[in-house]
Scaffold this motif. Structure first.
Motif, mmCIF file in Angstrom:
data_model
loop_
_atom_site.group_PDB
_atom_site.id
_atom_site.type_symbol
_atom_site.label_atom_id
_atom_site.label_comp_id
_atom_site.label_asym_id
_atom_site.label_seq_id
_atom_site.Cartn_x
_atom_site.Cartn_y
_atom_site.Cartn_z
ATOM 1 N N ILE A 39 0.591 -1.054 -0.141
ATOM 2 C CA ILE A 39 0.122 0.055 -0.089
ATOM 3 C C ILE A 39 0.539 0.989 -0.318
ATOM 4 O O ILE A 39 1.583 0.888 0.187
ATOM 5 C CB ILE A 39 -1.109 -0.198 1.485
ATOM 6 C CG1 ILE A 39 -2.163 -0.917 1.157
ATOM 7 C CG2 ILE A 39 -1.781 1.519 1.358
ATOM 8 C CD1 ILE A 39 -2.485 -1.607 2.532
ATOM 9 N N LYS A 40 0.770 2.254 -0.949
ATOM 10 C CA LYS A 40 1.573 3.556 -1.245
ATOM 11 C C LYS A 40 0.660 4.174 0.163
ATOM 12 O O LYS A 40 -0.173 4.120 1.333
ATOM 13 C CB LYS A 40 0.795 4.582 -2.225
ATOM 14 C CG LYS A 40 1.107 3.804 -3.579
ATOM 15 C CD LYS A 40 2.816 3.852 -3.742
ATOM 16 C CE LYS A 40 3.043 2.959 -5.333
ATOM 17 N NZ LYS A 40 4.135 3.141 -5.568
ATOM 18 N N THR A 41 2.031 4.730 0.830
ATOM 19 C CA THR A 41 1.788 5.554 2.075
ATOM 20 C C THR A 41 2.561 7.126 2.748
ATOM 21 O O THR A 41 3.473 7.402 1.491
ATOM 22 C CB THR A 41 3.135 4.944 3.330
ATOM 23 O OG1 THR A 41 4.363 4.273 2.795
ATOM 24 C CG2 THR A 41 2.131 3.079 3.438
ATOM 25 N N VAL A 42 1.958 7.823 2.679
ATOM 26 C CA VAL A 42 2.430 9.481 2.449
ATOM 27 C C VAL A 42 2.059 9.947 4.103
ATOM 28 O O VAL A 42 1.655 9.241 4.931
ATOM 29 C CB VAL A 42 0.962 9.997 1.837
ATOM 30 C CG1 VAL A 42 1.517 11.607 1.779
ATOM 31 C CG2 VAL A 42 1.466 9.737 0.137
ATOM 32 N N HIS A 43 3.624 10.109 4.207
ATOM 33 C CA HIS A 43 3.073 11.570 6.295
ATOM 34 C C HIS A 43 2.843 13.001 5.908
ATOM 35 O O HIS A 43 4.419 12.623 5.551
ATOM 36 C CB HIS A 43 4.278 10.819 6.702
ATOM 37 C CG HIS A 43 4.212 11.002 8.462
ATOM 38 N ND1 HIS A 43 3.391 10.223 9.433
ATOM 39 C CD2 HIS A 43 4.505 12.408 8.919
ATOM 40 C CE1 HIS A 43 3.147 10.969 10.429
ATOM 41 N NE2 HIS A 43 4.242 11.601 10.417
ATOM 42 N N TYR A 44 2.538 13.449 6.184
ATOM 43 C CA TYR A 44 1.371 15.117 5.803
ATOM 44 C C TYR A 44 1.818 15.168 7.421
ATOM 45 O O TYR A 44 1.419 15.124 7.965
ATOM 46 C CB TYR A 44 0.683 14.379 5.897
ATOM 47 C CG TYR A 44 0.135 16.110 5.511
ATOM 48 C CD1 TYR A 44 0.759 16.893 4.944
ATOM 49 C CD2 TYR A 44 -1.288 16.785 4.580
ATOM 50 C CE1 TYR A 44 0.621 18.116 4.852
ATOM 51 C CE2 TYR A 44 -1.737 18.387 3.915
ATOM 52 C CZ TYR A 44 -0.915 18.766 4.178
ATOM 53 O OH TYR A 44 -1.396 19.954 3.583
ATOM 54 N N VAL A 45 2.742 15.946 7.148
ATOM 55 C CA VAL A 45 3.703 16.662 8.667
ATOM 56 C C VAL A 45 4.554 15.944 9.396
ATOM 57 O O VAL A 45 4.484 14.662 9.564
ATOM 58 C CB VAL A 45 2.800 17.003 9.471
ATOM 59 C CG1 VAL A 45 3.193 18.292 10.438
ATOM 60 C CG2 VAL A 45 1.476 17.958 9.321
ATOM 61 N N SER A 46 6.022 16.538 8.085
ATOM 62 C CA SER A 46 6.823 16.159 9.521
ATOM 63 C C SER A 46 6.839 15.730 10.835
ATOM 64 O O SER A 46 7.277 16.693 11.331
ATOM 65 C CB SER A 46 8.759 16.545 8.819
ATOM 66 O OG SER A 46 9.484 15.871 9.319
ATOM 67 N N PRO A 47 7.504 14.783 10.894
ATOM 68 C CA PRO A 47 8.034 14.554 12.520
ATOM 69 C C PRO A 47 9.207 15.348 13.163
ATOM 70 O O PRO A 47 9.914 15.509 12.302
ATOM 71 C CB PRO A 47 8.062 13.035 12.669
ATOM 72 C CG PRO A 47 8.063 12.340 12.082
ATOM 73 C CD PRO A 47 7.490 13.113 10.336
ATOM 74 N N SER A 48 9.550 15.912 14.239
ATOM 75 C CA SER A 48 10.469 16.807 14.297
ATOM 76 C C SER A 48 11.916 15.872 14.441
ATOM 77 O O SER A 48 12.408 16.602 15.658
ATOM 78 C CB SER A 48 9.982 17.925 15.788
ATOM 79 O OG SER A 48 8.962 18.224 15.435
ATOM 80 N N VAL A 49 12.134 14.838 13.476
ATOM 81 C CA VAL A 49 13.665 14.258 13.763
ATOM 82 C C VAL A 49 14.496 15.904 13.390
ATOM 83 O O VAL A 49 16.203 15.173 14.261
ATOM 84 C CB VAL A 49 13.704 13.825 12.369
ATOM 85 C CG1 VAL A 49 12.741 12.921 12.693
ATOM 86 C CG2 VAL A 49 13.366 14.527 10.777
ATOM 87 N N TRP A 50 14.769 16.876 13.575
ATOM 88 C CA TRP A 50 15.484 17.328 13.181
ATOM 89 C C TRP A 50 15.832 18.405 15.124
ATOM 90 O O TRP A 50 17.053 18.666 14.525
ATOM 91 C CB TRP A 50 15.101 18.946 11.804
ATOM 92 C CG TRP A 50 14.016 18.740 11.945
ATOM 93 C CD1 TRP A 50 12.689 18.594 11.352
ATOM 94 C CD2 TRP A 50 13.095 20.122 13.278
ATOM 95 N NE1 TRP A 50 11.500 19.099 11.478
ATOM 96 C CE2 TRP A 50 11.458 19.789 12.412
ATOM 97 C CE3 TRP A 50 13.624 20.830 14.630
ATOM 98 C CZ2 TRP A 50 10.595 20.729 13.726
ATOM 99 C CZ3 TRP A 50 12.594 21.171 15.057
ATOM 100 C CH2 TRP A 50 10.793 21.159 14.960
ATOM 101 N N ALA A 51 15.073 17.417 15.502
ATOM 102 C CA ALA A 51 15.203 18.529 16.600
ATOM 103 C C ALA A 51 15.342 17.290 17.579
ATOM 104 O O ALA A 51 16.495 17.137 18.529
ATOM 105 C CB ALA A 51 13.546 19.305 17.430
ATOM 106 N N TRP A 52 15.177 16.223 17.492
ATOM 107 C CA TRP A 52 15.746 14.679 18.354
ATOM 108 C C TRP A 52 15.142 13.818 17.635
ATOM 109 O O TRP A 52 14.078 13.575 16.992
ATOM 110 C CB TRP A 52 14.549 15.351 20.138
ATOM 111 C CG TRP A 52 13.017 14.899 19.729
ATOM 112 C CD1 TRP A 52 12.258 15.554 19.347
ATOM 113 C CD2 TRP A 52 12.518 13.719 20.886
ATOM 114 N NE1 TRP A 52 10.792 14.786 19.320
ATOM 115 C CE2 TRP A 52 11.411 13.974 21.045
ATOM 116 C CE3 TRP A 52 13.023 12.902 21.584
ATOM 117 C CZ2 TRP A 52 10.061 12.936 20.819
ATOM 118 C CZ3 TRP A 52 11.549 12.014 22.464
ATOM 119 C CH2 TRP A 52 9.993 12.546 21.909
ATOM 120 N N ARG A 53 15.430 12.698 18.503
ATOM 121 C CA ARG A 53 15.610 11.110 17.330
ATOM 122 C C ARG A 53 16.025 11.132 16.079
ATOM 123 O O ARG A 53 15.108 11.165 15.348
ATOM 124 C CB ARG A 53 14.587 10.614 17.810
ATOM 125 C CG ARG A 53 14.072 10.572 19.828
ATOM 126 C CD ARG A 53 12.351 10.225 20.069
ATOM 127 N NE ARG A 53 12.066 9.042 19.250
ATOM 128 C CZ ARG A 53 10.665 8.545 19.584
ATOM 129 N NH1 ARG A 53 9.774 9.097 19.874
ATOM 130 N NH2 ARG A 53 10.421 7.757 18.358
#
Length: 379
Positions: free
Chosen positions: A114-128
């Motif tokens: 199934i094609k998947t999209v995540h809309y609104v990036s998690p704050s990976v640039w901030a933590w984890r």
């Protein structure tokens, strides 16, 4: 895939995601008027004919400790969602924000083709930061609202499209203060402080007592200061009134339900919780003081793991301190009052110009660009 009537699965976890979801659905309907939209959504998405399998509020939990208290129910919902979409396969799954919930759903569905999209990036640039690898495994495309997020994904060779922010499209460059006051029945010539302790019940419980105490301090020096507060629904209004009755029954506060943006436009300064609302306030071009408190254990863990200078979106976007931020033990009535008072009574034209610059960067026809990216995946 039924080219005339594809099925779009969407999951959102709070009101800001509901706004994004409704905008995306509206744009997709222009190309697929017979499409089906199903998953977990809020009132704005439901008005678009969305079929919600669970109440959106069940996912509206913030903080590590707070999530633990609801973990069994959250795991049940996630398992049910995965099972449902494994049986009733959508043409594309779109997780809007709520990364701790949605990324696992996305990864399990992606393994099924199934094609998947995540809309609104998690704050990976901030933590984890290493979550970037999970995001890559879980998604075919990330839709980012902020330009510096796209730069981060590009450095890691993860598919990402910068779409801008729908709020920047919806909010006019100039928000008329007098028109907003006329709509709300407020005095044209008074100073107004908007008290905005958040949309979640837990936020009101933690922040509102300090916000009320702050207002009392400022009113001792400026007796003519007027107070106004937006709430998202009747439940939050009742909670607000109960807390006020306990901590500051003498304050005269005009409470407005379900019209936050007009309240912000009518105000001279905002005392607000952190979150998307700080970006909305910047787009409305109003000075603000941002505060937040977590459960003590969440705060300790966060301080170990978070690696950014600022936590409010206006400061992150400007890459400098535009607005005061107070976190945890800094959130005292005295500190808040010291920051709020000059924003109420001193010239803020330079800050206004900074907010205009942010608005221009984010105004990208976001819902249209997000829909275009989703359609490209379908093709």
């Amino acid at each position: 895939m039924n080219k005339q009537a594809p099925t779009f699965a969407i999951i959102v976890g709070e009101h800001s995601g509901d706004t994004l979801g409704a905008g995306l659905i509206s744009e997709l309907k222009k190309h697929y008027p017979n499409a089906k939209f199903v998953g977990i959504g809020g009132p704005k998405m439901l008005k678009q004919g969305f079929d919600s399998l669970f109440a959106m509020e069940e996912l509206a939990v913030m903080g590590i400790v707070e999530v633990l208290g609801r973990l069994r129910r959250l795991l049940h919902i996630r398992k049910s969602i995965v099972n449902y979409f494994s049986e009733h396969k959508p043409d594309v799954f779109i997780g809007i924000d709520a990364p701790d919930f949605n990324l696992t759903v996305e990864q399990r569905l992606k393994t099924q083709g199934i094609k998947t999209v995540h809309y609104v990036s998690p704050s990976v640039w901030a933590w984890r930061e290493k979550r970037i690898f999970k995001i890559d495994k879980a998604t075919d495309m990330v839709l980012s609202l902020l330009p510096f997020e796209k730069e981060f994904y590009d450095r890691h060779n993860v598919a990402c499209t910068f779409v801008g922010h729908p709020l920047a499209d919806d909010i006019p460059m100039h928000s008329d203060k007098l028109a907003a006051r006329e709509k709300l029945g407020l005095a044209n010539d008074a100073k107004y402080l908007a008290i905005m302790p958040g949309s979640r019940g837990s936020e009101l419980s933690i922040l509102l007592p300090d916000f009320l105490a702050t207002a009392k301090i400022i009113k001792r020096q400026h007796a003519d200061l007027q107070l106004i507060a937006p709430v998202i629904n009747d439940i939050r209004e009742q909670q607000f009134k109960q807390i006020q009755q306990e901590h500051a029954p003498e304050l005269d506060i005009k409470i407005i339900t379900n019209d936050t943006q007009t309240v912000m436009a009518s105000a001279d300064c905002l005392l607000t919780a952190s979150g998307t609302v700080t970006l909305e306030a910047a787009l409305v071009k109003r000075p603000m003081v941002v505060a937040y408190k977590f459960n003590w254990l969440t705060a300790i863990i966060g301080r170990i793991m978070v690696k950014i200078k600022w936590f409010s979106l206006p400061n992150l976007l400007a890459n400098k301190t535009l607005i005061p931020e107070l976190l945890q033990e800094q959130v005292t009535p005295e500190n808040l009052a010291n920051h709020v008072e000059p924003l109420l009574y001193q010239d803020q034209s330079q800050l206004h110009d900074e907010f205009v610059a942010i608005h221009n960067v984010l105004k990208q026809n976001a819902s249209e660009k997000a829909a275009s990216a989703v359609m490209q995946l379908l093709k």
